[in-house]
Design a protein around this motif. Structure first.
Motif, PDB file in Angstrom:
ATOM      1  N   SER A   1       0.657  -1.006  -0.159  1.00 62.78           N
ATOM      2  CA  SER A   1      -0.113  -0.164   0.014  1.00 62.78           C
ATOM      3  C   SER A   1       0.949   1.309  -0.036  1.00 62.78           C
ATOM      4  O   SER A   1       1.709   1.444   0.803  1.00 62.78           O
ATOM      5  CB  SER A   1      -0.943  -0.039   1.221  1.00 62.78           C
ATOM      6  OG  SER A   1      -1.738  -1.392   1.229  1.00 62.78           O
ATOM      7  N   GLY A   2       0.440   2.163  -0.719  1.00 65.71           N
ATOM      8  CA  GLY A   2       0.698   3.530  -0.415  1.00 65.71           C
ATOM      9  C   GLY A   2      -0.049   4.123   0.437  1.00 65.71           C
ATOM     10  O   GLY A   2      -1.196   3.436   0.852  1.00 65.71           O
ATOM     11  N   SER A   3       0.362   5.268   1.033  1.00 62.91           N
ATOM     12  CA  SER A   3      -0.586   5.445   2.133  1.00 62.91           C
ATOM     13  C   SER A   3      -0.279   6.862   2.627  1.00 62.91           C
ATOM     14  O   SER A   3       0.356   7.669   1.908  1.00 62.91           O
ATOM     15  CB  SER A   3      -0.150   4.848   3.392  1.00 62.91           C
ATOM     16  OG  SER A   3       1.358   4.946   3.693  1.00 62.91           O
ATOM     17  N   HIS A   4      -1.438   7.475   3.154  1.00 64.34           N
ATOM     18  CA  HIS A   4      -1.562   8.713   3.841  1.00 64.34           C
ATOM     19  C   HIS A   4      -1.625   8.702   5.434  1.00 64.34           C
ATOM     20  O   HIS A   4      -2.723   8.187   5.636  1.00 64.34           O
ATOM     21  CB  HIS A   4      -2.784   9.415   3.121  1.00 64.34           C
ATOM     22  CG  HIS A   4      -3.043  10.951   3.666  1.00 64.34           C
ATOM     23  ND1 HIS A   4      -4.244  11.606   3.864  1.00 64.34           N
ATOM     24  CD2 HIS A   4      -2.241  11.900   3.953  1.00 64.34           C
ATOM     25  CE1 HIS A   4      -4.171  12.601   4.109  1.00 64.34           C
ATOM     26  NE2 HIS A   4      -2.935  13.353   4.116  1.00 64.34           N
ATOM     27  N   ILE A   5      -0.791   9.408   5.991  1.00 63.65           N
ATOM     28  CA  ILE A   5      -0.552   9.177   7.435  1.00 63.65           C
ATOM     29  C   ILE A   5      -0.541  10.373   8.276  1.00 63.65           C
ATOM     30  O   ILE A   5       0.164  11.408   7.423  1.00 63.65           O
ATOM     31  CB  ILE A   5       0.598   8.369   7.810  1.00 63.65           C
ATOM     32  CG1 ILE A   5       0.410   6.857   6.954  1.00 63.65           C
ATOM     33  CG2 ILE A   5       0.817   8.136   9.531  1.00 63.65           C
ATOM     34  CD1 ILE A   5       1.563   5.951   7.288  1.00 63.65           C
ATOM     35  N   LYS A   6      -1.257  10.720   9.092  1.00 62.23           N
ATOM     36  CA  LYS A   6      -0.896  11.851  10.164  1.00 62.23           C
ATOM     37  C   LYS A   6      -0.839  11.342  11.588  1.00 62.23           C
ATOM     38  O   LYS A   6      -1.374  10.392  12.016  1.00 62.23           O
ATOM     39  CB  LYS A   6      -2.323  12.653  10.182  1.00 62.23           C
ATOM     40  CG  LYS A   6      -2.835  13.193   8.671  1.00 62.23           C
ATOM     41  CD  LYS A   6      -4.056  14.020   8.919  1.00 62.23           C
ATOM     42  CE  LYS A   6      -4.988  14.053   7.516  1.00 62.23           C
ATOM     43  NZ  LYS A   6      -6.239  14.438   7.810  1.00 62.23           N
ATOM     44  N   ILE A   7       0.401  12.037  12.043  1.00 57.91           N
ATOM     45  CA  ILE A   7       0.766  11.523  13.430  1.00 57.91           C
ATOM     46  C   ILE A   7       0.746  12.876  14.531  1.00 57.91           C
ATOM     47  O   ILE A   7       1.273  13.817  13.802  1.00 57.91           O
ATOM     48  CB  ILE A   7       2.086  10.958  13.519  1.00 57.91           C
ATOM     49  CG1 ILE A   7       2.244   9.868  12.523  1.00 57.91           C
ATOM     50  CG2 ILE A   7       2.500  10.504  14.841  1.00 57.91           C
ATOM     51  CD1 ILE A   7       1.584   8.458  13.147  1.00 57.91           C
ATOM     52  N   LYS A   8       0.276  12.581  15.535  1.00 59.21           N
ATOM     53  CA  LYS A   8       0.469  14.024  16.636  1.00 59.21           C
ATOM     54  C   LYS A   8       0.838  13.067  17.635  1.00 59.21           C
ATOM     55  O   LYS A   8       0.155  12.144  18.411  1.00 59.21           O
ATOM     56  CB  LYS A   8      -1.178  14.635  16.710  1.00 59.21           C
ATOM     57  CG  LYS A   8      -1.050  15.386  17.637  1.00 59.21           C
ATOM     58  CD  LYS A   8      -2.512  16.100  17.771  1.00 59.21           C
ATOM     59  CE  LYS A   8      -2.672  17.209  18.904  1.00 59.21           C
ATOM     60  NZ  LYS A   8      -4.143  17.689  18.870  1.00 59.21           N
ATOM     61  N   VAL A   9       2.074  13.772  18.300  1.00 59.51           N
ATOM     62  CA  VAL A   9       2.523  13.268  19.406  1.00 59.51           C
ATOM     63  C   VAL A   9       2.938  14.454  20.423  1.00 59.51           C
ATOM     64  O   VAL A   9       3.370  15.320  20.119  1.00 59.51           O
ATOM     65  CB  VAL A   9       4.069  12.534  19.056  1.00 59.51           C
ATOM     66  CG1 VAL A   9       4.603  11.872  20.564  1.00 59.51           C
ATOM     67  CG2 VAL A   9       3.587  11.231  18.447  1.00 59.51           C
ATOM     68  N   GLY A  10       2.368  14.287  21.788  1.00 54.43           N
ATOM     69  CA  GLY A  10       2.789  15.174  22.631  1.00 54.43           C
ATOM     70  C   GLY A  10       3.519  14.580  23.842  1.00 54.43           C
ATOM     71  O   GLY A  10       3.320  13.494  24.454  1.00 54.43           O
TER      72      GLY A  10
END
Lengths: 159, 755, 288
Positions: B304-313
């Motif tokens: 797979s190609g992919s679209h990813i969003k990551i948020k880390v605190g």
């Protein structure tokens, strides 16, 4: 249908006669007509090196040679690398150095590596990598292949 | 900084054995260095015909009609088939498989199989497929998850509805599934954070790139049984798929696995096997199909190609308080991307109290995606690891230290439910930190060093093995796991260890589906783990029977005997002892040979804790061209117990280099109409020997709590960290954070220009 | 692959006779032709093997007359020829980077030229070296400057029945140096994103002459005469080189495709021209 062409050639030191269509590659002839299936097809356009053979003293990709061009030539394949039941040092080095995983690229790498060491008995790592850039391996990351060629160089000089 | 003096390839051993942990020559090696090993394409049979597949030239089209009459009349042609030659009325999953091997009413990607021909030569078959007339109504194609999820997007399957946690949506869509995993309270976690990094990533579709194209042969025999010879990662799964596609019972299909020229997940599914079978049924002769390289790219499993969003605190000390992941993965023409596995890997290397993961499985007009070495995890780790490295930089914390600070351990709870058993994440990170590579100076401008860590499961699943004892003291070992990279050796060695014999005294054979018990795929890092375990069980069975036989010979109670390092002996009478070889020689005179068997279901995803892998990489970036050169690369991985360290190193090196290829150059470059324009090994640009340095390895051994020798499967985790490690190194060389794969020269240059 | 007939020619005349009826293609190393037959980019009925023709196998170098390079000479025979390697390092650059080792065992410079790919690696350096194509055909022989040889992707000035026999490359003069530099994402086995062939002749710290040609940035290899002319009479320094590199960049007319964007490829032309000139200048300084 037009008739096939009779070709007389030498493969691994033995005189061989075969019939082929002019459109058949040397690789097809070796595998499907003569029955030497050690040379492998990975891409059929010269980019993977799995079908490497020696053609009149120089390595080529046999998928980019027509079978009819073999007339009067000397061809060396993976089947001719070992001497009887004794492995060639390159084969022994690949085997003992775990330089193969799936093994499909191995015949091409062994034929190419042997040709390198015959003309350059002590190649540098860069020279090995440059010479073998026409042979793709997807399993090993090439590390153990390069080491096997270095090992084979030592074995051949000791032999 | 304290460093350990490591050799180039080192094993940090947990426990020493006699056979396990040594490096014998592999049993199938002689055939593979002499060209004698028989791979799928080397199969021949009396009367063999050659098949070719006609493939859709359109990425999305309705198939209005197919006229095969001219092809049927062509010289040398004995059979032509389409989807209409497959049985109708099969259920959902099988219907998708049927429609993938031969398209029904729609072509869903360029390269989708539409019809096939069997003829007396491959050239005649190729001529004949060109004579098949297909009337297509071309439809707009969607090529990325963003396009496919957009309002008003062209719809691949009119009957597809989004599965929202088991509840079906009410309108046509390309989103086959949306799921969410939650742990703790992410709002609270982000509120407690001093620093938050939120980034968005895109990764291209990539291919497994095995060197041997798919190949299969089949004979539909006059007795109604179908025999298939193919290159596959799993003979039994092929048997089951072929029988379902053809609508016949499993026992009517026999699959003989030939030697396999690489798979990496891509040779799990069937493509041409059922097509060969129906061609054979029509032609009355065996049929072989060998794919071309272009067919491999256009018609088989990319991942797979992919679209990813990551948020880390995190707080100022680097303790991660909260994380959210949005994962949208391409499924290809039919639903079923590895986004589920990705969701379980994205935060696996961290103990995060508050986390949420949203996963989307999205159909697009590309080939049906398939597993590729730790499927789904590499994309996810590229995104997460990049964010963590950026977080470390913002907080002024060493990138390995921030990972150690948040390291998961036995008992760490994960968002999808389970807690980890004993794992080796901390040990891998510590080995990275201790490695001389990590403290070595860089020696030039435009250079940078990067690190990252990745995780992949051990899949357990089912395996079977039988062992018979030969009179000369060797054993014959029968198993059903296709050997894709030395597993005959690693399985044999486990049996040898139990029986106290040499590895060379085990003769393993991988057999067909009629000849061994059900064995799942060579995949999921399970073969050395589970089939090795089956071999262990079979060897234990042999051991028990050998002791019983000795008891019979000596006329003593079996309980009074034991077998230690191959010697069967009395616990009380030191005169009573026989070596394995001596006892083996007696078997045929004392009741016949001994056959031991072992079979097991070693569990599902996550069995035994899985394996962590980490990388240290140095790169140099040409500031004028954007080209990234890999200068030095160290791969560290937890093997639990390395049965054959050379082949463990080989997995680590090979997986690392696939990861480097994914990082730097590999991609499906698609034209607007959905054609892959680089469908050759020249233009797809997998790494050559000249693109790489030596790949140094460190094998860490933190024994798996479940396996008898503590094995952790090592086949996959190694591909997970490289793209993120390379991205981190590029950042340290140039100052830019890359947010897409591949990070090819043009992309790096573009990022440099926009900084 | 569709059915083809195979014929082997032992003389130029025999080859021309076989080719002049149409539907035939010459076969030298075959590394492009056989691939093109397989994917049906080319569709001849007959291939004419020209490797048995003495003139196509000629490698003769004379310090005064220059080099005659038969059109079918495989790359490895060029870089293994010590005299040629010493006199034409720019030619050796391309002979040792076309394909990989196995491809170089078959592929020829003549084949690379007649294949006429926009990315053909040998063509810019042939242009920079002022090479002449020697052509034989039904109406006798003719000569065409290499910069005029390619007319479009896969298209050349060769008319039906004509055969590229050899290339003539002028002898290197004192103070001359040449270089081919391409940019590829891998380190070998790749198609140029952009390529630059340069040659210079230096005299007393200035450029006496210079020729610059580009690959992969136009439908044909591009001879950028203005870039070389801009150097003539100028001092050998970074400022002069920058001017020529800028002209090369502006002359490039690339497309955006899987190998790169217009912006990126034009940028590469500037970088490669600068880098290529620097290597060529070093070679020229050694060529006393």
């Amino acid at each position: 249908m037009p008739s096939k062409t009779h070709v007389q050639t030498t493969i691994n030191g033995e005189q061989v006669d075969f019939l082929c269509e002019p459109r058949q590659s040397l690789l097809e002839v070796l595998r499907d007509v003569i029955g030497l299936t050690g040379s492998k097809e990975g891409c059929n356009d010269g980019n993977c090196g799995a079908c490497t053979v020696v053609f009149d003293g120089r390595i080529v990709t046999s998928c980019l040679v027509l079978g009819v061009e073999a007339a009067g030539k000397e061809i060396g394949t993976i089947e001719g690398v070992a001497s009887g039941s004794t492995l060639h040092p390159v084969q022994a080095a690949f085997l003992e150095g775990a330089a193969l995983q799936c093994g499909i690229c191995t015949p091409g790498f062994i034929v190419a590596s042997k040709a390198l060491l015959e003309q350059n008995p002590n190649p540098t790592e860069h020279e090995i990598r440059f010479w073998l850039a026409n042979n793709l391996c997807r399993c090993t990351g090439y590390d153990k292949i390069v080491r096997a060629v270095q090992d084979a160089a030592v074995r051949m000089q000791e032999a | 900084m304290a460093t350990t003096e490591y050799a180039r390839n080192v094993v940090l051993s947990s426990k020493e054995y006699d056979v396990v942990g040594t490096r014998p020559v592999r049993p199938d090696g002689a055939d593979k260095v002499t060209g004698r090993a028989l791979y799928g394409a080397d199969f021949n049979a009396s009367g063999l015909l050659h098949g070719k597949v006609l493939r859709s030239p359109h990425a999305h089209a309705r198939i209005k009609s197919i006229d095969t009459s001219k092809a049927e009349a062509h010289a040398g042609v004995l059979a032509v088939v389409t989807n209409k030659d497959l049985p109708s009325g099969v259920d959902g999953g099988v219907r998708d498989l049927q429609r993938n091997v031969l398209a029904a009413d729609k072509a869903l990607y360029r390269g989708h199989a539409v019809a096939a021909v069997a003829a007396t030569s491959p050239h005649e078959a190729e001529e004949a497929i060109a004579l098949i007339e297909v009337d297509y109504e071309v439809l707009p194609a969607v090529l990325t998850v963003q396009e496919a999820m957009a309002e008003g997007a062209s719809i691949l399957h009119d009957d597809l509805r989004t599965d929202e946690g088991g509840v079906k949506g009410d309108k046509p869509t390309n989103v086959a599934e949306h799921f969410r995993h939650d742990l703790g309270d992410i709002e609270k976690g982000f509120a407690e954070s001093d620093v938050i990094v939120e980034r968005e990533f895109n990764t291209a579709t990539v291919h497994q790139g095995y060197i041997e194209p798919q190949v299969a042969s089949a004979l539909w025999n006059t007795d109604g049984r179908v025999h298939v010879w193919c290159s596959t990662q799993g003979a039994f799964p092929v048997r089951d798929e072929v029988s379902r596609v053809l609508g016949i019972s499993e026992s009517r299909v026999r699959v003989t696995p030939m030697e396999i020229g690489g798979g990496f997940g891509g040779k799990i599914p069937s493509y041409i096997e059922p097509v060969c079978a129906v061609l054979s049924k029509k032609a009355g002769r065996p049929v072989k199909i060998v794919m071309t390289r272009r067919e491999v790219f256009e018609g088989t499993g990319p991942t797979s190609g992919s679209h990813i969003k990551i948020k880390v605190g995190a707080d100022n000390q680097g303790n991660i308080k909260a994380a959210h992941a949005y994962l949208a993965y391409e499924a290809g023409g039919f639903k079923g991307s590895p986004v589920g596995a990705a969701s379980q890997c994205v935060f696996a290397a961290y103990a995060i109290p508050n986390q949420a993961i949203d996963g989307h499985d999205v159909v697009v007009n590309k080939p049906k995606t398939q597993a590729y070495r730790a499927p789904g995890a590499t994309n996810a780790a590229f995104a997460m690891e990049t964010v963590v490295s950026e977080l470390a930089e913002k907080l002024g914390i060493d990138p390995i230290d921030i990972r150690l600070r948040n390291v998961p351990k036995e008992g760490t709870r994960r968002a999808h439910g389970p807690a980890f058993p004993r794992i080796g994440c901390e040990e891998v990170l510590q080995a990275m930190k201790d490695h001389p590579h990590y403290s070595a100076p860089l020696d030039g401008p435009n250079q940078g060093r990067g690190v990252s860590i990745g995780y992949w499961f051990n899949v357990g699943f089912k395996s079977a093995c039988t062992i018979s004892v030969n009179p000369d003291g060797t054993i014959s070992l029968i198993e059903g796991s296709t050997d894709i990279g030395g597993s005959r050796a690693s399985i044999s060695m486990q049996a040898a260890e139990v029986l106290g014999i040499r590895a060379e005294d085990v003769h393993p054979t991988v057999v067909d589906t009629d000849s061994v018990g059900y064995t799942d795929v060579t995949g999921g890092s399970r073969t050395t783990y589970a089939t090795g375990w089956a071999a262990y069980n079979a060897a234990e069975d042999v051991k028990k029977q050998m002791i019983e036989r000795a008891a019979l010979i000596w006329d003593v109670d079996a309980d009074s005997l034991e077998m230690v390092k191959g010697v069967t002996r009395s616990k009380t009478d030191s005169e009573l002892k026989m070596t394995f070889k001596e006892l083996a020689a007696e078997l045929n005179n004392t009741g016949g040979t001994i056959i031991g068997s072992g079979s097991l279901d070693a569990g599902g995803l996550g069995t035994g804790g899985g394996s962590f892998a980490g990388n240290i990489v140095d790169v140099e970036v040409d500031p004028e061209t954007g080209k990234v050169s890999i200068l030095r690369f160290t791969a560290v991985q937890d093997a639990g117990k390395a049965i054959h360290p050379s082949y463990v190193e080989g997995q680590m090196q090979g997986g690392s280099v696939q990861g480097i290829g994914w990082a730097l150059n590999e991609e499906y470059y698609m034209s607007d109409d959905g054609t892959m324009t680089n469908s050759s090994l020249l233009d797809y640009r997998m790494p050559t020997s000249l693109d790489l340095p030596m790949i140094d390895t460190v094998i860490v051994e933190v024994p798996s709590p479940s396996h008898p020798f503590g094995v952790r499967g090592v086949g996959e985790a190694n591909i997970v960290p490289p793209p993120a490690a390379v991205a981190h190194a590029i950042h340290n060389a140039t100052g830019v954070w890359m947010d897409r794969l591949p990070m090819n020269p043009a992309a790096v240059m573009k990022a440099n220009w926009s900084k | 692959m569709k059915w083809i007939d195979y014929a082997s020619a032992s003389s130029v005349q025999e080859a021309v006779d076989l080719l002049k009826g149409g539907g035939a293609r010459p076969l030298a190393g075959g590394t492009d032709l056989i691939v093109n037959l397989r994917i049906r980019r080319l569709d001849p009925d007959t291939v004419v093997d020209v490797k048995g023709i003495p003139e196509l196998n000629e490698v003769s170098y004379d310090a005064s007359k220059g080099l005659t390079l038969g059109a079918a000479v495989p790359c490895y025979k060029i870089y293994n020829n010590k005299a040629v390697a010493k006199a034409y390092p720019g030619l050796i650059d391309v002979a040792s980077l076309i394909g990989g080792t196995q491809i170089q065992g078959r592929a020829s410079i003549g084949g690379n030229l007649t294949n006429a790919a926009p990315s053909g690696d040998s063509i810019p350096v042939l242009i920079a070296l002022g090479a002449i194509a020697n052509i034989a055909g039904p109406n006798g022989t003719r000569q065409v400057a290499v910069e005029d040889f390619c007319t479009g992707p896969g298209k050349t000035v060769l008319k039906q029945g004509e055969l590229l026999v050899s290339l003539s490359i002028p002898a290197p003069v004192k103070g001359s140096g040449a270089q081919y530099m391409r940019f590829i994402p891998r380190n070998e086995m790749d198609i140029a994103v952009a390529g630059v062939g340069v040659s210079v002749v230096l005299e007393n710290g200035t450029f006496k002459s210079a020729r610059i040609s580009l690959a992969s940035v136009a439908p044909t290899p591009l001879f950028v005469k203005a870039a070389g002319d801009a150097l003539v009479g100028k001092p050998v320094n970074d400022a002069s080189i920058a001017v020529a590199a800028g002209i090369a960049r502006d002359a490039a007319k690339p497309i955006t495709d899987m190998r790169g964007t217009i912006e990126y490829r034009k940028h590469l032309c500037e970088v490669l021209t600068r880098r290529g000139l620097n290597v060529a200048i070093e070679r020229a300084k050694e060529n006393k």
